[in-house]
Design a protein around this motif. Structure first.
Motif, short mmCIF file in Angstrom:
data_model
loop_
_atom_site.label_atom_id
_atom_site.label_comp_id
_atom_site.label_asym_id
_atom_site.label_seq_id
_atom_site.Cartn_x
_atom_site.Cartn_y
_atom_site.Cartn_z
N ASP A 32 0.82 -1.21 0.00
CA ASP A 32 0.00 0.00 0.00
C ASP A 32 0.86 1.26 0.00
N TYR A 33 2.07 1.14 -0.54
CA TYR A 33 2.96 2.30 -0.61
C TYR A 33 3.73 2.28 -1.92
N GLN A 34 4.18 3.46 -2.30
CA GLN A 34 5.08 3.61 -3.45
C GLN A 34 6.50 3.72 -2.91
N LEU A 35 7.36 2.83 -3.33
CA LEU A 35 8.74 2.82 -2.83
C LEU A 35 9.62 3.74 -3.66
N TYR A 36 10.34 4.65 -2.96
CA TYR A 36 11.33 5.48 -3.65
C TYR A 36 12.64 4.71 -3.66
N LEU A 37 12.81 3.91 -4.70
CA LEU A 37 13.89 2.93 -4.80
C LEU A 37 15.30 3.52 -4.71
N PRO A 38 15.58 4.71 -5.30
CA PRO A 38 16.96 5.20 -5.28
C PRO A 38 17.54 5.42 -3.89
N LEU A 39 16.70 5.55 -2.87
CA LEU A 39 17.21 5.79 -1.52
C LEU A 39 17.25 4.53 -0.66
N LEU A 40 17.04 3.35 -1.24
CA LEU A 40 17.12 2.12 -0.47
C LEU A 40 18.49 1.92 0.20
N THR A 74 16.89 -4.69 14.12
CA THR A 74 15.47 -4.72 14.47
C THR A 74 14.97 -6.14 14.64
N GLY A 75 15.50 -7.08 13.87
CA GLY A 75 15.05 -8.46 13.95
C GLY A 75 13.72 -8.73 13.29
N PHE A 76 13.17 -7.75 12.56
CA PHE A 76 11.85 -7.92 11.96
C PHE A 76 11.81 -9.05 10.94
N GLN A 77 12.94 -9.31 10.29
CA GLN A 77 12.96 -10.31 9.22
C GLN A 77 13.51 -11.66 9.66
N GLU A 78 13.84 -11.80 10.95
CA GLU A 78 14.42 -13.06 11.40
C GLU A 78 13.43 -14.21 11.25
N GLY A 79 13.97 -15.37 10.84
CA GLY A 79 13.14 -16.56 10.75
C GLY A 79 12.42 -16.74 9.44
N ARG A 80 12.55 -15.78 8.51
CA ARG A 80 11.89 -15.93 7.22
C ARG A 80 12.94 -16.17 6.14
N PRO A 81 12.56 -16.83 5.03
CA PRO A 81 13.53 -17.05 3.94
C PRO A 81 14.04 -15.73 3.39
N ALA A 82 15.32 -15.71 3.02
CA ALA A 82 15.93 -14.46 2.58
C ALA A 82 16.35 -14.50 1.12
N THR A 83 15.85 -15.45 0.34
CA THR A 83 16.27 -15.54 -1.05
C THR A 83 15.67 -14.39 -1.87
N LEU A 84 16.26 -14.15 -3.02
CA LEU A 84 15.76 -13.10 -3.90
C LEU A 84 14.32 -13.35 -4.30
N GLN A 85 13.99 -14.60 -4.60
CA GLN A 85 12.63 -14.94 -5.05
C GLN A 85 11.61 -14.70 -3.93
N ALA A 122 22.46 -15.46 -2.07
CA ALA A 122 22.67 -14.03 -2.34
C ALA A 122 21.57 -13.19 -1.70
N LEU A 123 21.94 -12.00 -1.26
CA LEU A 123 20.99 -11.01 -0.75
C LEU A 123 20.79 -9.93 -1.80
N GLY A 124 19.60 -9.35 -1.85
CA GLY A 124 19.30 -8.34 -2.86
C GLY A 124 19.09 -6.96 -2.28
N MET A 125 18.83 -6.01 -3.17
CA MET A 125 18.57 -4.62 -2.78
C MET A 125 17.53 -4.05 -3.74
N LYS A 126 16.30 -4.61 -3.66
CA LYS A 126 15.26 -4.21 -4.60
C LYS A 126 13.96 -3.84 -3.89
N THR A 127 13.81 -4.30 -2.64
CA THR A 127 12.58 -4.03 -1.90
C THR A 127 12.92 -3.47 -0.53
N LEU A 128 11.90 -2.91 0.12
CA LEU A 128 12.09 -2.34 1.45
C LEU A 128 12.48 -3.43 2.45
N ALA A 129 11.86 -4.61 2.32
CA ALA A 129 12.20 -5.71 3.22
C ALA A 129 13.64 -6.17 3.03
#
Length: 456
Positions: free
Chosen positions: A40-48, A416-427, A126-133
């Motif tokens: 429900d948001y528009q991501l301003y990708l250049p500042l990730l 923050t630990g918000f993403q701990e325990g979830r898969p971290a793949t690009l897909q 591999a880790l990515g840099m395409k989404t806020l998560a």
């Protein structure tokens, strides 16, 4: 009479700008507006990279869609496929249900995903840099490596955890490496047991030089700046294999590391493959008026579209940048209004205003309107451009406040630990997946191959 249905797929620069313009140009009785987007948001990708480095909070670059779009119906989910014959889009909602949304006019602005290759271990590690998560996860991961290095008793493990590898010499890769290098360099001062000399950042790219879009001088200046800060470069080189504890390069070197950040370009999302239309390097070919040949009522814009670049001429297509996506959103809105009112469509024509690369702190390289800048003047241009490109005053105020706070108080290096325990793949992070939505959907052999961009 029923109102014409305008359906936009994708809540990025192009899709949101299109709907924002349509809401202003059309009366409510002229069209029914619908947006399909998983967030429900528009991501301003250049500042990730600033989010990953903790310079900005995630909310600063996530612009509320409901703040910008007041009349548009927002359907939370992702498009699985397009049935151009039935003029319908199959959508998998975030609630887990599947719905079919009819349209009279469709705007495909589904964006792109991280481009990957068949490299052993890449998809798994591999880790990515395409989404806020991904940005939030990467920040936690990098800080956790310093935490673990500080308590490691094995010297080889400690060195590996303090070695970080970034693949991709474009904007995303360079800015990610630059911002996170500053983060880790500052963080080591809070870890008395860590030797700052063990900290290593490696930037790997298959191209022979960095940031070729900026020209030789600014590319060399960016390399000089980062090399002075300790970043190492491996150009004319790529990745051969990835394991949880190492990265093997094509020149035979093995880098022990627990962190590989993959930013080696983007590819159009798999939704493009569900349309029976010509593609260019995996992007859906369009006319200069942004229509898709052979698909009545369908327009395509942004990273998913191969739009002729009339400013360059020849066979050139517009690059997949935020600048072009935003302006194509305005152009396709104008053409939709023209089509509804029986007016002729206008071709998209835009010349780049310039390029900016923020290297963190007072370091930057910029090329506004062809003028080459570096250092503080380039940084002022870069940050000024980002502030003006943010779509709301609220977002601008948040970003400026965050920059000021970080410059005066620094970072607390908190995980923050918000993403701990979830898969971290690009897909997993990028919601990759689409299938055809026509009458043959689900039959063996009916799914077209997902287009892949030319590795060159």
């Amino acid at each position: 009479m029923t109102r014409p249905k305008i359906l936009v797929v994708g809540g990025g620069f192009a899709g949101v700008e299109c709907l924002h313009r349509l809401e202003r140009a059309l009366r409510p009785a002229e069209a029914e507006l619908t947006l399909v987007t998983p967030t429900d948001y528009q991501l301003y990708l250049p500042l990730l990279p600033h989010v990953a480095a903790g310079v900005l909070t995630p909310q600063s670059v996530a612009v509320s869609l409901r703040r910008r779009l007041r009349r548009t119906r927002i359907v939370p989910g992702g498009a699985n496929g397009v049935d151009t014959a039935a003029r319908s889009v199959e959508v998998h909602t975030t609630a887990g249900t599947t719905v079919h949304l009819p349209y009279d006019h469709l705007v495909l602005a589904a964006g792109s995903t991280t481009r990957t290759f068949d490299i052993p271990g890449l998809a798994e590690h591999a880790l990515g840099m395409k989404t806020l998560a991904q940005a939030a996860y990467l920040r936690d991961h990098v800080i956790s490596q310093l935490d673990l290095a500080a308590v490691a008793t094995d010297e080889a493990e400690r060195a590996a955890r303090m070695r970080f590898v970034v693949v991709g010499g474009g904007y995303a890769g360079v800015e990610t490496a630059a911002c996170l290098q500053r983060l880790t360099a500052a963080a080591t001062a809070r870890f008395p047991r860590l030797d700052p000399g063990l900290l290593e950042w490696h930037l790997v790219d298959l191209a022979p030089k960095l940031l070729p879009e900026l020209g030789d001088r600014l590319g060399a200046k960016a390399m000089e700046t980062l090399r002075r800060r300790g970043v190492r470069f491996s150009l004319n080189t790529s990745v051969r294999a990835v394991t949880p504890e190492s990265v093997t390069l094509t020149d035979g070197r093995v880098l022990p590391t627990r962190t590989l950040v993959w930013t080696a370009g983007v590819a159009a999302g798999p939704l493009v493959g569900t349309l029976d239309g010509p593609t260019v390097r995996g992007r859906l070919r369009t006319t200069a008026e942004l229509t898709v040949p052979g698909s009545p009522g369908v327009f395509a814009v942004g990273d998913a579209a191969a739009v002729p670049d009339l400013a360059v001429g020849g066979d050139a297509i517009t690059p997949p940048t935020a600048q072009h996506a935003q302006r194509q959103g305005k152009a396709v809105a104008r053409n939709l209004v023209a089509r509804l009112r029986g007016a002729p469509l206008r071709p998209y024509h835009h010349r780049d205003l310039g390029l900016v690369v923020d290297l963190g702190g007072t370091d930057a390289v910029s090329k506004p309107l062809g003028v080459e800048l570096s250092g503080v003047p380039a940084q002022l241009v870069a940050r000024g451009y980002h502030v003006m490109a943010l779509p709301t005053l609220t977002a601008r105020a948040r970003v400026l406040t965050n920059w000021a706070l970080n410059a005066t108080t620094g970072d607390d290096f908190v995980r923050t630990g918000f993403q701990e325990g979830r898969p971290a793949t690009l897909q997993d992070f990028e919601r990759v997946g689409a299938r055809p939505a026509g009458p043959d959907a689900g039959r063996p052999g009916s799914a077209p191959d997902t287009p892949r961009p030319d590795p060159a």
